[in-house]
Write an enzyme that holds these catalytic residues in place. Structure first.
Site, mmCIF file in Angstrom:
data_model
loop_
_atom_site.group_PDB
_atom_site.id
_atom_site.type_symbol
_atom_site.label_atom_id
_atom_site.label_comp_id
_atom_site.label_asym_id
_atom_site.label_seq_id
_atom_site.Cartn_x
_atom_site.Cartn_y
_atom_site.Cartn_z
ATOM 1 N N ALA A 121 12.643 35.817 -48.380
ATOM 2 C CA ALA A 121 12.864 36.816 -49.434
ATOM 3 C C ALA A 121 11.593 37.062 -50.256
ATOM 4 O O ALA A 121 10.565 36.415 -50.049
ATOM 5 C CB ALA A 121 14.008 36.359 -50.329
ATOM 6 N N HIS A 122 11.702 37.968 -51.188
ATOM 7 C CA HIS A 122 10.535 38.387 -51.988
ATOM 8 C C HIS A 122 9.982 37.240 -52.838
ATOM 9 O O HIS A 122 10.719 36.436 -53.355
ATOM 10 C CB HIS A 122 10.829 39.594 -52.873
ATOM 11 C CG HIS A 122 12.072 39.535 -53.693
ATOM 12 N ND1 HIS A 122 12.417 40.527 -54.574
ATOM 13 C CD2 HIS A 122 13.063 38.620 -53.761
ATOM 14 C CE1 HIS A 122 13.547 40.216 -55.146
ATOM 15 N NE2 HIS A 122 13.965 39.084 -54.672
ATOM 16 N N ASN A 123 8.677 37.217 -52.921
ATOM 17 C CA ASN A 123 7.952 36.271 -53.766
ATOM 18 C C ASN A 123 8.072 34.815 -53.323
ATOM 19 O O ASN A 123 7.695 33.906 -54.064
ATOM 20 C CB ASN A 123 8.389 36.401 -55.243
ATOM 21 C CG ASN A 123 8.011 37.752 -55.831
ATOM 22 O OD1 ASN A 123 8.728 38.736 -55.695
ATOM 23 N ND2 ASN A 123 6.849 37.809 -56.449
#
Lengths: 347, 347, 347
Positions: free
Chosen positions: A240-242
């Protein structure tokens, strides 16, 4: 492709025992080998096959003793397993050699492509993309604007890389993997609907990473989702993001890592593992298949299992009891009955 | 892209404190900002960074007090977080602007495409397809016969939509997602083989839906698999045939919903959740990551966890005990020993 | 498409009751049917709808009694359900009929393609590929060097097949599925990095197999990953290198099978199941959704559940107690208190 024992011994710096003109055309496991097969013996468990195999040539260790006659021509080397993996590698390099720009493909005039590139038909390379040397972009790949690829990168057919992402050198990305799609970020409204939070960050993949087919790695909301040097990611994994994945971490198929979590170096995640968002896994953490990690792990090099994940040994012990819970419940019920009786007796 | 504090304040209806000619070229989190960065401060937890950040400009709330001197130019607005998301949005709109029909692409002569369309190279648009205004069909997308798309739809590279499906307006579908592939329906024969049951229904996706990369949504056997208005679906999610997902429901990555299940409005499913077929989840149901929902949930707005899923609080309590089961078993064993002794004493 | 009751009765060898000129244009469930719908009644549970449906025509069993007047024209046949699936099939065959080679596509001069082929635009067929008769290769598919396809194979848009793989006849592969990507094999180095082990085997898919969208099947390290005759694989399933799946096995969505495991014939795996590597599942084994199979199963035809998987009935019983573990713990605590008191009394 036909090779003689002499050719192969030369390549592997080995010595031939038997017919130096014995010919092979393919590689096979010793237990499945046939005439024309080149096999190897490294694990003593498989020694029995050496005396019955139909392989035309078998690579063995210098110090391998022969307990019976062998039909195959032998090539003796220092380390039979290593020697064989060199042949596997050479075979695949040969199979996968490709060069040139096939038509029709789309390469934006502002894109730069290094030497010895292969760009397959129906591949799409956008504005301001920079591609290093010796890269292979197979058909139907899409590389969005301003993406950078290092040297010796292979994108198998159908890989998609969204804008602004940065890919290091010696990276292999298998078919259908999507790098840099939007992170899953939405702000709730009072009426129950959601507003999309624009995801303007990117994905950075460092050198020597491999990404499996149909895996997905989302771009950061801001900043970067980072896959460090040497990470190996299997098929259908979701990052997922980050998220940040530490160097040389290995992630098996269908595992998912939720937003903003940070994995240390040399972490090993089994298949179908879930890691919740905003936590940290210490260096060397090992997580068993299907486990769910719901809290940060600070101690290095420990093994975890279960959902929610607990220490591996504790999980093993609990599992044994879980499978006998009805019996435990019965024992408690019996105790209750006995005690009722005892209380009567005592009073 | 260079913008001055004055430009940005004008756009956001804010007021400048500091140098109105301060310039920024990119957006960044306040804790990672550098010269040329535009940042924001909304969460009081991050206030410390305001006094040390290198951001050239920081957007803050009108009522933000300053506890120390600030180097950055400030722009004060009513709601710093909202203002910043407007900028994120503007940034992405700019990055993703595309128009025109690239060649070679395939648009069937019977297809109709609205105004301001982008159709990328190697995109394929079949017979009788109807596409609304302002749609972006990226390269390597495939839209089968008789599909309808509303306005402002974005299909990122490599999206596939099977025949007869209907997509509303303002829908975003990320790369590799497959809409309308066959439901998994087979009739067993006495000899152990299976006959395929033809899947002649479709998928209907209403307005304002986002679908993540490599997600799969199967067509109905007959009738429609329906994704209602405002639903957000993350990467690698599986939605089986004849499922109906209620408005504004959010489904995190790698979750799967089996055939014919119906989810109410504003349901929230965590990552890797499984929902069995032919059940109903009430409005506002929340399911924790990795849970397995095996029965219909009729009470609205409750939280569930575990596999099979039980109430969230009960699950939390059970998990604590599961991780100490060997101890519980030992306690029962001790009781058994004590009672044996006691019985002797009493008798 | 308009058909009369007379046409359909002729096709199904049935008899018309009512208006032989009644016309239908589409198929629908009896409970959702409208004017112009063709429906069927097979399950007695749905008989009520027969007397109220708006379907123009309903197919019913020869021995169906009528408890009230029916507005629809009826067609009586031996087996209404079978008759209807024949119509479903005919409908889909019609919808999916395609022929010819669209341009631009890429077919290597050394590839051979049988009769009645459909090759969509932007499809890529490499060197030495052999494709049988009546195959459909949709747009954006990629078939690598030396792949063989039997007759009547359908590859939906965006399927990727890596080099040397062998696909039988009557195989359907849905969009985004990847066949033959590298197995996940890496040899650890003393410094914590990994060396890739070249994966030179292939994937063999036998006749009558269906593979769901975005599923991944990895090539063997050496030898073959084998999917036997009649296997049905759902969306997003992962099959690792050197796995062998027995004939007529059915694998539901998001399930993963780790390297070198062997599944017998007619195994059934629910959704999100995990099977660890190097084990064997006996013929007819059934595994519940989300279960994790960690050991070989030798007894045929048994049902398993839980993670780690245990017998289905034992798992059901344990689950009930798990959800009441806090209560069990309280009962043990009460026993401890009572016994403490009792011991005092006795001493």
């Amino acid at each position: 492709m036909q090779f003689t024992a002499k050719d192969i011994a030369l390549m592997l710096k080995g010595t031939v025992e038997g017919n130096p003109l014995a010919e092979v055309s393919h590689l096979a496991k010793i237990e499945e080998a046939q005439a024309g097969s080149l096999s190897f013996l490294a694990n003593p468990k498989y020694e029995q096959y050496l005396y019955v195999t139909n392989a035309s040539i078998v690579i063995i260790n210098n110090d391998q003793q022969l307990a019976a006659p062998v039909k195959s021509t032998l090539i003796r080397v220092e380390n039979a397993y290593s020697a064989f993996t060199i042949l596997l590698e050479a075979y695949n390099t040969f199979k996968l050699q490709k060069e040139g720009i096939e038509q029709p493909s789309f390469v934006h005039e502002s894109a730069t492509v290094g030497s010895n590139a292969y760009i397959g038909a129906f591949a799409y390379i956008s504005q301001d993309v920079k591609i290093g040397n010796n890269c292979k972009i197979y058909p139907n790949c899409y590389i969005a604007g301003n993406v950078k690829l290092g040297d010796n990168v292979t994108l198998f057919p159908g890989v998609v890389i969204y804008f602004d992402c940065v890919i290091g050198s010696n990276v292999i990305i298998h078919s259908g993997a999507v790098i840099g799609s939007d992170g899953f970020g939405f702000a709730p409204n009072p009426d129950g609907t959601y507003n999309k939070i624009a995801q303007i960050g990117n994905v950075i993949i460092e050198d020597d990473v491999e990404v499996g087919s149909n895996a997905t790695i989302d771009r950061a909301t801001m900043g970067s989702t980072i896959i460090r040097k040497g990470v190996k990611i299997d098929n259908l994994v979701q990052i997922a993001h980050n998220v940040e994945v530490g160097a040389n971490t290995v992630i098996a198929a269908q595992t998912g890592i939720a937003g903003s979590s940070k994995l240390g170096e040399n972490v090993m995640l089994g298949g179908q593992v879930g890691v919740v968002g905003h936590i940290t896994l210490a260096k060397g953490t090992q997580v068993q298949a299907q486990a769910g990690v719901s809290r940060s792990i600070v101690e290095e090099g420990k093994r975890w299992a279960g959902s929610p994940a607990i220490g591996y040994t504790a999980d093993m012990r609990s599992n044994v009891i879980v499978s006998h819970l009805p019996e435990l419940e019965r024992r408690v019920r019996e105790l209750e009955t006995i005690i009722k009786e005892l209380k009567k007796d005592v009073q």
